[in-house]
Write a protein that holds these residues in place. Structure first.
Motif, PDB file in Angstrom:
ATOM      1  N   LEU A  99      -6.837   4.959  44.566  1.00 29.63           N
ATOM      2  CA  LEU A  99      -5.955   5.261  45.693  1.00 29.63           C
ATOM      3  C   LEU A  99      -6.159   4.268  46.838  1.00 29.63           C
ATOM      4  CD1 LEU A  99      -6.035   9.158  45.862  1.00 29.63           C
ATOM      5  CD2 LEU A  99      -4.176   7.695  45.082  1.00 29.63           C
ATOM      6  N   PHE A 100      -7.393   3.906  47.092  1.00 29.04           N
ATOM      7  CA  PHE A 100      -7.660   2.934  48.156  1.00 29.04           C
ATOM      8  C   PHE A 100      -7.037   1.580  47.828  1.00 29.04           C
ATOM      9  CE2 PHE A 100     -10.281  -0.453  49.967  1.00 29.04           C
ATOM     10  CZ  PHE A 100     -10.136  -0.167  51.317  1.00 29.04           C
ATOM     11  N   LEU A 101      -7.249   1.113  46.608  1.00 32.83           N
ATOM     12  CA  LEU A 101      -6.684  -0.180  46.227  1.00 32.83           C
ATOM     13  C   LEU A 101      -5.163  -0.164  46.239  1.00 32.83           C
ATOM     14  CD1 LEU A 101      -9.101  -1.287  43.376  1.00 32.83           C
ATOM     15  CD2 LEU A 101      -8.927  -2.211  45.696  1.00 32.83           C
ATOM     16  N   VAL A 123       9.848   5.192  45.300  1.00 29.00           N
ATOM     17  CA  VAL A 123       9.277   6.304  46.052  1.00 29.00           C
ATOM     18  C   VAL A 123       8.217   7.055  45.230  1.00 29.00           C
ATOM     19  CG1 VAL A 123      10.853   8.226  45.532  1.00 29.00           C
ATOM     20  CG2 VAL A 123       9.985   7.951  47.834  1.00 29.00           C
ATOM     21  N   VAL A 124       8.190   6.847  43.921  1.00 27.23           N
ATOM     22  CA  VAL A 124       7.207   7.511  43.055  1.00 27.23           C
ATOM     23  C   VAL A 124       5.770   7.164  43.456  1.00 27.23           C
ATOM     24  CG1 VAL A 124       6.297   7.546  40.696  1.00 27.23           C
ATOM     25  CG2 VAL A 124       8.708   7.939  41.101  1.00 27.23           C
ATOM     26  N   PRO A 125       5.408   5.890  43.717  1.00 30.84           N
ATOM     27  CA  PRO A 125       4.027   5.617  44.119  1.00 30.84           C
ATOM     28  C   PRO A 125       3.613   6.337  45.400  1.00 30.84           C
ATOM     29  CG  PRO A 125       5.105   3.585  43.493  1.00 30.84           C
ATOM     30  CD  PRO A 125       6.153   4.638  43.524  1.00 30.84           C
ATOM     31  N   TYR A 126       4.527   6.470  46.340  1.00 32.30           N
ATOM     32  CA  TYR A 126       4.235   7.191  47.575  1.00 32.30           C
ATOM     33  C   TYR A 126       3.952   8.663  47.286  1.00 32.30           C
ATOM     34  CZ  TYR A 126       5.044   9.357  52.120  1.00 32.30           C
ATOM     35  OH  TYR A 126       4.927  10.114  53.260  1.00 32.30           O
ATOM     36  N   PHE A 127       4.767   9.269  46.431  1.00 26.21           N
ATOM     37  CA  PHE A 127       4.551  10.673  46.067  1.00 26.21           C
ATOM     38  C   PHE A 127       3.227  10.847  45.322  1.00 26.21           C
ATOM     39  CE2 PHE A 127       9.370  11.621  45.990  1.00 26.21           C
ATOM     40  CZ  PHE A 127       9.350  11.850  47.357  1.00 26.21           C
ATOM     41  N   LEU A 128       2.926   9.930  44.401  1.00 23.20           N
ATOM     42  CA  LEU A 128       1.659  10.017  43.668  1.00 23.20           C
ATOM     43  C   LEU A 128       0.467   9.858  44.607  1.00 23.20           C
ATOM     44  CD1 LEU A 128       2.379   8.041  40.391  1.00 23.20           C
ATOM     45  CD2 LEU A 128       2.013  10.487  40.647  1.00 23.20           C
ATOM     46  N   TYR A 129       0.582   8.956  45.542  1.00 25.95           N
ATOM     47  CA  TYR A 129      -0.501   8.738  46.498  1.00 25.95           C
ATOM     48  C   TYR A 129      -0.760  10.000  47.327  1.00 25.95           C
ATOM     49  CZ  TYR A 129      -3.131   6.733  50.369  1.00 25.95           C
ATOM     50  OH  TYR A 129      -4.089   6.478  51.311  1.00 25.95           O
ATOM     51  N   LEU A 184      -2.984  -2.674  48.475  1.00 27.91           N
ATOM     52  CA  LEU A 184      -2.334  -3.774  47.773  1.00 27.91           C
ATOM     53  C   LEU A 184      -0.897  -3.491  47.341  1.00 27.91           C
ATOM     54  CD1 LEU A 184      -5.347  -4.758  45.494  1.00 27.91           C
ATOM     55  CD2 LEU A 184      -4.670  -5.791  47.668  1.00 27.91           C
ATOM     56  N   TYR A 185      -0.609  -2.281  46.914  1.00 33.47           N
ATOM     57  CA  TYR A 185       0.668  -2.017  46.259  1.00 33.47           C
ATOM     58  C   TYR A 185       1.629  -1.195  47.116  1.00 33.47           C
ATOM     59  CZ  TYR A 185       3.895  -0.512  42.606  1.00 33.47           C
ATOM     60  OH  TYR A 185       5.007  -0.255  41.877  1.00 33.47           O
ATOM     61  N   LEU A 186       1.132  -0.164  47.766  1.00 31.58           N
ATOM     62  CA  LEU A 186       2.011   0.743  48.505  1.00 31.58           C
ATOM     63  C   LEU A 186       2.779   0.114  49.672  1.00 31.58           C
ATOM     64  CD1 LEU A 186       0.114   4.117  48.546  1.00 31.58           C
ATOM     65  CD2 LEU A 186       2.301   3.629  47.519  1.00 31.58           C
ATOM     66  N   PRO A 187       2.223  -0.818  50.423  1.00 31.24           N
ATOM     67  CA  PRO A 187       3.020  -1.387  51.516  1.00 31.24           C
ATOM     68  C   PRO A 187       4.326  -2.027  51.042  1.00 31.24           C
ATOM     69  CG  PRO A 187       0.730  -1.957  51.817  1.00 31.24           C
ATOM     70  CD  PRO A 187       0.836  -1.301  50.474  1.00 31.24           C
ATOM     71  N   TYR A 188       4.286  -2.696  49.900  1.00 28.04           N
ATOM     72  CA  TYR A 188       5.494  -3.355  49.398  1.00 28.04           C
ATOM     73  C   TYR A 188       6.514  -2.340  48.885  1.00 28.04           C
ATOM     74  CZ  TYR A 188       2.366  -7.291  49.751  1.00 28.04           C
ATOM     75  OH  TYR A 188       1.489  -8.216  50.227  1.00 28.04           O
ATOM     76  N   THR A 189       6.039  -1.321  48.160  1.00 24.92           N
ATOM     77  CA  THR A 189       6.989  -0.316  47.673  1.00 24.92           C
ATOM     78  C   THR A 189       7.553   0.512  48.821  1.00 24.92           C
ATOM     79  OG1 THR A 189       5.218   1.265  47.214  1.00 24.92           O
ATOM     80  CG2 THR A 189       5.903  -0.173  45.404  1.00 24.92           C
ATOM     81  N   ASN A 190       6.751   0.761  49.857  1.00 32.13           N
ATOM     82  CA  ASN A 190       7.260   1.520  50.998  1.00 32.13           C
ATOM     83  C   ASN A 190       8.322   0.739  51.761  1.00 32.13           C
ATOM     84  OD1 ASN A 190       5.676   3.725  50.442  1.00 32.13           O
ATOM     85  ND2 ASN A 190       4.088   3.191  51.922  1.00 32.13           N
ATOM     86  N   LYS A 191       8.113  -0.565  51.923  1.00 33.64           N
ATOM     87  CA  LYS A 191       9.134  -1.384  52.591  1.00 33.64           C
ATOM     88  C   LYS A 191      10.421  -1.420  51.774  1.00 33.64           C
ATOM     89  CE  LYS A 191       6.052  -4.454  55.089  1.00 33.64           C
ATOM     90  NZ  LYS A 191       5.526  -5.815  55.199  1.00 33.64           N
ATOM     91  N   ARG A 192      10.269  -1.554  50.469  1.00 37.49           N
ATOM     92  CA  ARG A 192      11.454  -1.612  49.601  1.00 37.49           C
ATOM     93  C   ARG A 192      12.181  -0.275  49.591  1.00 37.49           C
ATOM     94  NH1 ARG A 192      15.637  -4.137  48.286  1.00 37.49           N
ATOM     95  NH2 ARG A 192      16.392  -3.689  46.209  1.00 37.49           N
TER      96      ARG A 192
END
Length: 190
Positions: free
Chosen positions: A90-92, A32-38, A96-104
């Motif tokens: 943030l765009f990249l 959840v950290v990448p989502y918060f950082l985004y 590339l990265y956030l969809p996988y961490t959000n699903k997990r």
């Protein structure tokens, strides 16, 4: 950090009740950290720029910089470069990265909350998502003629959007071909 602390307290009570291991909660927090950082990075960038330029103005540093012959545009260039780099990262990460961490993190949150796992559309062999059926529920308080009129209008709009080939109106009626099925209230063609 505050978002993580609130999330940890929210998850700890339900994880104890559902007997989920602390490793699962830790993995959820890491995902959840990448989502918060985004979500917090644009606001923190804005606040950093406002505070920096506010302090420079308060101590008359901007006046001193302008007195040496450096324009305001030259002062803003490092901020624009930094904001462009942050926006690119943030765009990249969003692509590339956030969809996988959000699903997990969704799967881990469902496990922590004791909810059943949500089905996902797995890609088929051709690479596209599996098709899912669409169910339409009709409210019984709506008269059936209005429902069918809505379906007719919806299907004609779809037909119109598919036939954007620029075909001329028909010679018989002077209207485009998709408008032949419409009738006015009196029963004659419009």
């Amino acid at each position: 950090m505050l978002l993580l602390v609130f999330t940890l307290f929210d998850c700890s009570a339900t994880s104890l009740r559902n007997q989920v291991s602390p490793l699962t909660v830790g993995e959820y927090l890491l995902n959840v950290v990448p989502y918060f950082l985004y979500n917090t990075t644009p606001l923190s960038m804005l606040l950093a720029v406002l505070i920096t330029f506010g302090l420079l103005q308060r101590s008359n540093e901007i006046t001193a910089i302008k007195a040496t012959g450096i324009s305001l545009y030259r002062i803003v260039v490092p901020v624009l470069i930094a904001s462009t780099l942050v926006a690119g990262v943030l765009f990249l990460s969003d692509q590339l990265y956030l969809p996988y961490t959000n699903k997990r993190q969704d799967a881990l949150r469902n496990e922590i909350k004791g909810k059943p796992a949500q089905p996902t559309c797995a890609p088929t062999a051709s690479g596209s998502s599996a098709s899912t059926p669409i169910f339409i529920t009709i409210n019984s308080s709506i008269p059936k003629r209005d429902v069918f009129r809505g379906i007719l209008i919806s299907s004609s709009i779809r037909t119109l959007s598919r036939s954007r080939t620029g075909s001329p109106p028909t010679a018989r009626t002077g209207r485009p071909p998709w408008a032949d099925g419409f009738m006015s209230k009196g029963g004659s063609e419009t």
